[in-house]
Design an enzyme around this catalytic site. Structure first.
Site, PDB file in Angstrom:
ATOM      1  N   ASN A 156      -8.791  -4.584  -9.146  1.00 52.29           N
ATOM      2  CA  ASN A 156      -9.011  -3.240  -8.627  1.00 52.29           C
ATOM      3  C   ASN A 156     -10.462  -2.782  -8.702  1.00 52.29           C
ATOM      4  O   ASN A 156     -10.842  -1.837  -8.022  1.00 52.29           O
ATOM      5  CB  ASN A 156      -8.112  -2.234  -9.363  1.00 52.29           C
ATOM      6  CG  ASN A 156      -8.292  -2.283 -10.863  1.00 52.29           C
ATOM      7  OD1 ASN A 156      -8.259  -3.339 -11.476  1.00 52.29           O
ATOM      8  ND2 ASN A 156      -8.490  -1.128 -11.481  1.00 52.29           N
ATOM      9  N   GLN A 184      -3.245  -3.518  -5.390  1.00 47.13           N
ATOM     10  CA  GLN A 184      -4.444  -3.537  -4.557  1.00 47.13           C
ATOM     11  C   GLN A 184      -4.383  -4.588  -3.457  1.00 47.13           C
ATOM     12  O   GLN A 184      -5.304  -4.664  -2.631  1.00 47.13           O
ATOM     13  CB  GLN A 184      -5.677  -3.802  -5.435  1.00 47.13           C
ATOM     14  CG  GLN A 184      -5.981  -2.726  -6.450  1.00 47.13           C
ATOM     15  CD  GLN A 184      -6.592  -1.482  -5.835  1.00 47.13           C
ATOM     16  OE1 GLN A 184      -7.001  -1.471  -4.689  1.00 47.13           O
ATOM     17  NE2 GLN A 184      -6.649  -0.409  -6.620  1.00 47.13           N
ATOM     18  N   SER A 204       2.472  -0.140  -5.037  1.00 48.37           N
ATOM     19  CA  SER A 204       2.252   1.301  -5.106  1.00 48.37           C
ATOM     20  C   SER A 204       2.032   1.839  -3.706  1.00 48.37           C
ATOM     21  O   SER A 204       1.314   1.229  -2.902  1.00 48.37           O
ATOM     22  CB  SER A 204       1.028   1.600  -5.977  1.00 48.37           C
ATOM     23  OG  SER A 204       0.719   2.981  -5.962  1.00 48.37           O
ATOM     24  N   ALA A 205       2.613   2.992  -3.388  1.00 49.89           N
ATOM     25  CA  ALA A 205       2.463   3.568  -2.050  1.00 49.89           C
ATOM     26  C   ALA A 205       1.086   4.168  -1.832  1.00 49.89           C
ATOM     27  O   ALA A 205       0.527   4.073  -0.731  1.00 49.89           O
ATOM     28  CB  ALA A 205       3.533   4.629  -1.810  1.00 49.89           C
ATOM     29  N   HIS A 206       0.501   4.776  -2.862  1.00 52.11           N
ATOM     30  CA  HIS A 206      -0.718   5.547  -2.622  1.00 52.11           C
ATOM     31  C   HIS A 206      -1.965   4.677  -2.487  1.00 52.11           C
ATOM     32  O   HIS A 206      -3.051   5.184  -2.203  1.00 52.11           O
ATOM     33  CB  HIS A 206      -0.916   6.621  -3.706  1.00 52.11           C
ATOM     34  CG  HIS A 206      -1.534   6.151  -4.981  1.00 52.11           C
ATOM     35  ND1 HIS A 206      -2.869   6.330  -5.265  1.00 52.11           N
ATOM     36  CD2 HIS A 206      -1.000   5.522  -6.052  1.00 52.11           C
ATOM     37  CE1 HIS A 206      -3.129   5.837  -6.473  1.00 52.11           C
ATOM     38  NE2 HIS A 206      -2.010   5.345  -6.961  1.00 52.11           N
ATOM     39  N   THR A 244      17.645  10.010  -9.643  1.00 53.60           N
ATOM     40  CA  THR A 244      17.868  10.373  -8.249  1.00 53.60           C
ATOM     41  C   THR A 244      16.692   9.930  -7.393  1.00 53.60           C
ATOM     42  O   THR A 244      15.540  10.214  -7.700  1.00 53.60           O
ATOM     43  CB  THR A 244      18.048  11.896  -8.106  1.00 53.60           C
ATOM     44  OG1 THR A 244      19.168  12.312  -8.907  1.00 53.60           O
ATOM     45  CG2 THR A 244      18.280  12.290  -6.665  1.00 53.60           C
ATOM     46  N   CYS A 328      -8.565   4.770 -14.223  1.00 49.44           N
ATOM     47  CA  CYS A 328      -8.009   4.866 -15.574  1.00 49.44           C
ATOM     48  C   CYS A 328      -9.105   4.890 -16.623  1.00 49.44           C
ATOM     49  O   CYS A 328      -8.984   5.539 -17.659  1.00 49.44           O
ATOM     50  CB  CYS A 328      -7.026   3.723 -15.837  1.00 49.44           C
ATOM     51  SG  CYS A 328      -7.732   2.073 -15.641  1.00 49.44           S
TER      52      CYS A 328
END
Length: 385
Positions: A156, A184, A204-206, A244, A328
């Site tokens: 990353n 990534q 990861s979607a974002h 959910t 991070c």
């Protein structure tokens, strides 16, 4: 209103594509597809379930998986936790050995340290000079009790790409499981899980023009009976991840992955061209250095260390959105653990920036960024190596 800075931090997060937003919004509000996917007794729940399963197929199609091998999570951090802790707990015996590397995302490193606290031995491989974890390094670290190897596909911070096919063959030969953090890599490199010797993979979607707060974990055939859930309460997702399901986020992730598949070839060419354009213009700066392999990498991410001099990253941050390290590390104001593992000291790490390109980067952005960076490097000595 102040002009927004140029955006060069796609590795931290991507803006949600407008086509993704449209699908997401359609799942909100009373007139939308708002039902609980687990409510199978009425049309609202059934429609939501259909949307969730369609999105599951969209994600699976991009990475060469079967739809029923995709487990929804809240993001790559949760996926990494589920992979490492889930495999460790499923063994049913204390101890054992895990292999990872010093340049993984903190979601893997911090989880590995939790396993250490629980009595698991962990080896943290040192990257080579090009920022890569080699198959030979993995082979030499394998032990009789090694049950899991966890390595990222694309780093990353550096953009370097590990040879996960070669590494996976070694792991399989020793009957251990192989987890790959591909947050990534999805949409940037070809991933075919029908062929790759990978057992568990995080997404990861974002990072791929979808929303934050949604991700997925691929669970292959060898891992299906060797993984324990970490979140309990209802037995959702085949018992591996209760809770959910967020239909709007899942639908958005699905279309984000579908768009990535459709645009893959065009975006690869465009971003590679922008990458070369930026490097060519920055090459006139004395002593600038590209961190990581110059060839075994994605063109989207560049880590650049500048020579001693008057490089003013603070002033640059007003005009360019970039990172000095991963998000991070930025939160703790710590130097990049990736750069330290590559042999940088704290001082040279402070002269390093990460620029990451993406779908909405333009040639004009590249030219403006290059001019701004060169202006911030007014006195770098040409002799610096």
């Amino acid at each position: 209103m102040n002009k927004r800075p140029l955006y060069f931090d796609y590795a931290a997060t991507t803006p949600v594509d407008e086509r993704v937003i449209k699908v997401m919004v359609e799942c909100l509000g009373f007139t939308g597809n708002f039902g609980n996917p687990a409510s199978s007794s009425h049309a609202f729940g059934q429609q939501a379930r259909q949307t969730v399963e369609h999105a599951r197929r969209q994600v699976a199609n991009l990475v060469g998986a079967e739809a029923d091998q995709i487990v929804w999570t809240s993001g790559a951090t949760e996926s990494n936790n589920l992979a490492l802790k889930g495999v460790a707990q499923a063994r049913g015996v204390a101890g054992g050995h895990v292999i990872t590397s010093q340049i993984e995302h903190k979601a893997v490193l911090d989880t590995a340290r939790q396993l250490q606290d629980a009595g698991v031995a962990v080896t943290y491989l040192v990257p080579d000079a090009d920022g890569l974890i080699t198959a030979q390094a993995v082979s030499e670290a394998m032990r009789e009790d090694t049950f899991l190897v966890s390595l990222m596909l694309v780093n990353n911070e550096l953009g370097t790409v590990n040879d996960i096919a070669a590494i996976g063959d070694i792991v399989r030969a020793r009957d251990a499981l192989f987890h790959v953090d591909a947050a990534q890599g999805a949409g940037k490199v070809v991933i075919d899980l029908a062929q790759l010797p990978v057992d568990v993979m995080s997404f990861s979607a974002h990072k791929i023009y979808g929303p934050k707060g949604i991700g997925a974990l691929y669970v292959g055939p060898r891992a299906q009976q060797r993984l324990h859930a970490q979140i309990h309460g209802g037995g959702h997702e085949g018992g591996l991840r209760s809770g959910t399901l967020a239909t709007h986020q899942i639908a958005a992730m699905g279309v984000a992955f579908e768009l990535a598949a459709q645009l893959f070839e065009d975006e690869k060419v465009i971003v590679a061209g922008l990458h070369e354009r930026l490097l060519e213009q920055l090459s006139s700066i004395p002593g600038v250095r590209l961190n990581g392999s110059p060839s075994q990498r994605i063109p989207h991410t560049l880590s650049l260390t500048f020579a001693e001099g008057e490089f003013n990253s603070a002033a640059l941050s007003h005009s360019i959105a970039f990172s000095a390290t991963s998000a991070c590390n930025s939160a703790s104001n710590a130097p990049s653990h990736v750069l330290l593992a590559l042999g940088h000291d704290t001082h040279s790490a402070s002269r390093t920036i990460r620029l990451s390109l993406g779908r909405f980067t333009t040639a004009q952005d590249i030219d403006q960024a290059a001019d701004l960076i060169k202006a911030a490097c007014t006195s770098a000595p040409a002799f610096w190596q």
